[in-house]
Scaffold this active site. Structure first.
Site, PDB file in Angstrom:
ATOM      1  N   ARG A  58       0.823  -1.215   0.000  1.00 36.45           N
ATOM      2  CA  ARG A  58       0.000   0.000   0.000  1.00 36.45           C
ATOM      3  C   ARG A  58       0.856   1.263   0.000  1.00 36.45           C
ATOM      4  NH1 ARG A  58      -1.041   2.088   4.033  1.00 36.45           N
ATOM      5  NH2 ARG A  58      -1.598   0.319   5.353  1.00 36.45           N
ATOM      6  N   TYR A 111     -15.546  15.763 -16.024  1.00 37.90           N
ATOM      7  CA  TYR A 111     -15.988  14.374 -15.924  1.00 37.90           C
ATOM      8  C   TYR A 111     -17.037  14.272 -14.797  1.00 37.90           C
ATOM      9  CZ  TYR A 111     -15.570   9.337 -15.237  1.00 37.90           C
ATOM     10  OH  TYR A 111     -15.830   8.000 -15.110  1.00 37.90           O
ATOM     11  N   ASP A 183      -6.667  17.815 -15.512  1.00 39.10           N
ATOM     12  CA  ASP A 183      -6.978  16.417 -15.818  1.00 39.10           C
ATOM     13  C   ASP A 183      -6.713  16.252 -17.312  1.00 39.10           C
ATOM     14  OD1 ASP A 183      -8.214  14.071 -16.643  1.00 39.10           O
ATOM     15  OD2 ASP A 183      -9.872  14.237 -15.216  1.00 39.10           O
ATOM     16  N   LYS A 207      -7.945   4.914 -19.384  1.00 32.63           N
ATOM     17  CA  LYS A 207      -8.407   5.269 -20.724  1.00 32.63           C
ATOM     18  C   LYS A 207      -7.285   5.054 -21.745  1.00 32.63           C
ATOM     19  CE  LYS A 207     -12.126   6.391 -18.510  1.00 32.63           C
ATOM     20  NZ  LYS A 207     -12.341   7.753 -18.035  1.00 32.63           N
TER      21      LYS A 207
HETATM   22  C1  LIG Z   1     -12.634   8.313 -16.857  1.00 33.23           C
HETATM   23  C2  LIG Z   1     -12.212   9.670 -16.434  1.00 33.23           C
HETATM   24  C3  LIG Z   1     -11.905   9.941 -15.090  1.00 33.23           C
HETATM   25  C4  LIG Z   1     -12.018   8.895 -14.013  1.00 33.23           C
HETATM   26  O1  LIG Z   1     -11.176   7.834 -14.238  1.00 33.23           O
HETATM   27  P1  LIG Z   1     -11.450   6.349 -13.626  1.00 33.23           P
HETATM   28  O2  LIG Z   1     -10.210   5.632 -13.961  1.00 33.23           O
HETATM   29  O3  LIG Z   1     -12.672   5.826 -14.308  1.00 33.23           O
HETATM   30  O4  LIG Z   1     -11.674   6.549 -12.166  1.00 33.23           O
HETATM   31  C5  LIG Z   1     -11.508  11.222 -14.753  1.00 33.23           C
HETATM   32  N1  LIG Z   1     -11.410  12.187 -15.683  1.00 33.23           N
HETATM   33  C6  LIG Z   1     -11.695  11.967 -16.980  1.00 33.23           C
HETATM   34  C7  LIG Z   1     -11.557  13.074 -17.962  1.00 33.23           C
HETATM   35  C8  LIG Z   1     -12.109  10.692 -17.401  1.00 33.23           C
HETATM   36  O5  LIG Z   1     -12.408  10.482 -18.690  1.00 33.23           O
END
Ligand SMILES: *Cc1c(COP(=O)(O)O)cnc(C)c1O
Length: 404
Positions: A58, A111, A183, A207
């Site tokens: 962890r 998001y 992000d 992603k």
């Molecule tokens: C999918 C996504 C997230 C969250 O990611 P997870 O891995 O699903 O928790 C945050 N920001 C954006 C722009 C995303 O497309």
């Protein structure tokens, strides 16, 4: 051949790993939760940083460190940390930056879960938040308060593919001493080097970076060492560390990320042009197209890297009632294409914001964002472009027929 110092393979007594003068070419998967130190002295030295070593998964493990280092290199930053999801990365960034009494400004098209974090969870912890339009640095500036500590934005918004005024926001954040958190999931470091302008960068590695829809992961890095240390501690304390196997899978995916991104982006540009020519499509949202409202900004900011995300709206589907039928017809006419609210997979995926990411909004709220029942978002994958365009032609034709 290998020598085993302690070769007692029996339950409860693990043998030493067979030694090898040669090394594996592929990254080993290291699932061990705990690491045995050589002595209390050695453990002390490890905790004090005089000796390199792991203690407990962890707190960190080699597969996470290896993957984080690769993403650091792509973003051009140091000291990034892996998390168990993209949302864990957003959460850890906030935990490292703000405390009760502080204020956070977020883009109003984040998001969905990030919006929820700002709208509901941070306020519950005594952190006030305001949402504003990130395509307009003036609107974000108007939302700032003396106690504002962070601005959270995405470079390209979902699903309208609007491009944030990152240059204006970076200047504003510098001038006002507020941390700019980007992000960079949609744009990826290949589309935009967020590490060059942001104080904190986060990714949903789930992603495009991992790219195969089989690992849920995030990554977060901060420019300032104190902030980076607070974020790393938050990840360890709140238990946001990812599983080694997910990191191992994502590392494997990341090796082909640049190739995948370039290919998907080239196909996305072709698909956007093809959709714009199709009868039955009212508008196409792709920053590479001249009519996109942020085309000029995207040209400067993304330097021609317009990405793999394309949205479009069916003609006539904005009218009340008719839209859902047309949307159903389109999805049913494209059965080989996963209708799934994700992005960045090796295969093209199709999502319908009105019934997924933006279902929580009222019809009026969606209308204000330009998200009718006829709006679809496409995450373009690695298929043959001509075959993919033909599938969309069939889908759009079916939607037109449903509206007649
Ligand atoms: C999918 C996504 C997230 C969250 O990611 P997870 O891995 O699903 O928790 C945050 N920001 C954006 C722009 C995303 O497309």
């Amino acid at each position: 051949m290998s020598e085993r110092r302690n070769w007692q393979p029996q339950p409860g007594r693990r043998a030493d790993w067979p030694e090898s003068a040669s090394r594996p070419v592929a990254t080993p998967l290291q699932p061990s939760v705990v690491y045995a130190a050589e002595s209390p002295d050695a453990l002390d030295a490890q905790y004090e940083g005089r000796l390199a070593g792991w203690t407990y998964a962890r707190e960190g493990h080699p597969n996470a460190a290896q993957l984080a280092g690769m993403i650091d290199a792509l973003e051009g930053v140091a000291g990034g940390v892996m998390t168990g999801s993209g949302m864990a990365a957003v959460g850890a960034a906030m935990l490292g930056l703000v405390q009760a009494g502080d204020h956070v400004v977020g883009a109003d098209q984040l998001y969905g879960r990030s919006l929820r974090l700002l709208a509901e969870d941070l306020p519950r912890l005594g952190i006030a938040t305001t949402l504003a339009d990130a395509t307009d640095a003036g609107a974000i500036e108007a939302a700032l308060r003396p106690e504002t500590r962070a601005i959270l934005v995405e470079v390209v918004s979902n699903p309208t593919i609007r491009v944030a005024d990152i240059e204006g926001l970076a200047a504003l954040a510098r001038e006002r001493g507020v941390a700019l958190v980007i992000d960079n999931t949609f744009t990826t470091p290949r589309g935009f080097r967020a590490g060059e302008v942001a104080d904190v960068v986060v990714h949903s590695v789930t992603k495009l970076l991992a790219g195969h829809s089989d690992a849920t992961l995030g990554w977060v890095a901060a420019r300032d060492a104190d902030t980076a240390a607070r974020i790393a501690t938050a990840v360890q304390t709140w238990g946001m560390t990812p599983a080694p196997f997910d990191c191992w899978l994502a590392e494997r995916g990341l090796h082909t990320f640049p190739l995948r991104y370039d290919r998907a982006e080239a196909t996305a540009a072709r698909l956007a042009d093809a959709l714009a020519r199709m009868e039955g499509v009212a508008r196409v949202l792709y920053p590479g197209r001249a009519e996109h409202p942020d085309h000029a900004r995207a040209g400067r900011l993304l330097q021609g890297r317009f990405g793999n995300m394309v949205s479009f709206e069916l003609a006539g589907a904005a009218a009340a009632g008719a839209g859902r039928e047309a949307a159903n017809a389109l999805v049913r006419a494209m059965p080989a294409l996963p209708f799934a609210p994700t992005l960045g997979d090796v295969g093209t995926t199709l999502s319908h914001p009105a019934t997924s990411s933006h279902r929580g909004l009222s019809a009026e709220g969606r209308a204000a964002l330009g998200i009718s029942e006829g709006v679809f978002r496409v995450s373009v994958g690695l298929e043959e472009p001509d075959a993919l365009i033909a599938e969309f032609e069939a889908g759009v034709a079916a939607a037109r027929a449903a509206l007649r």
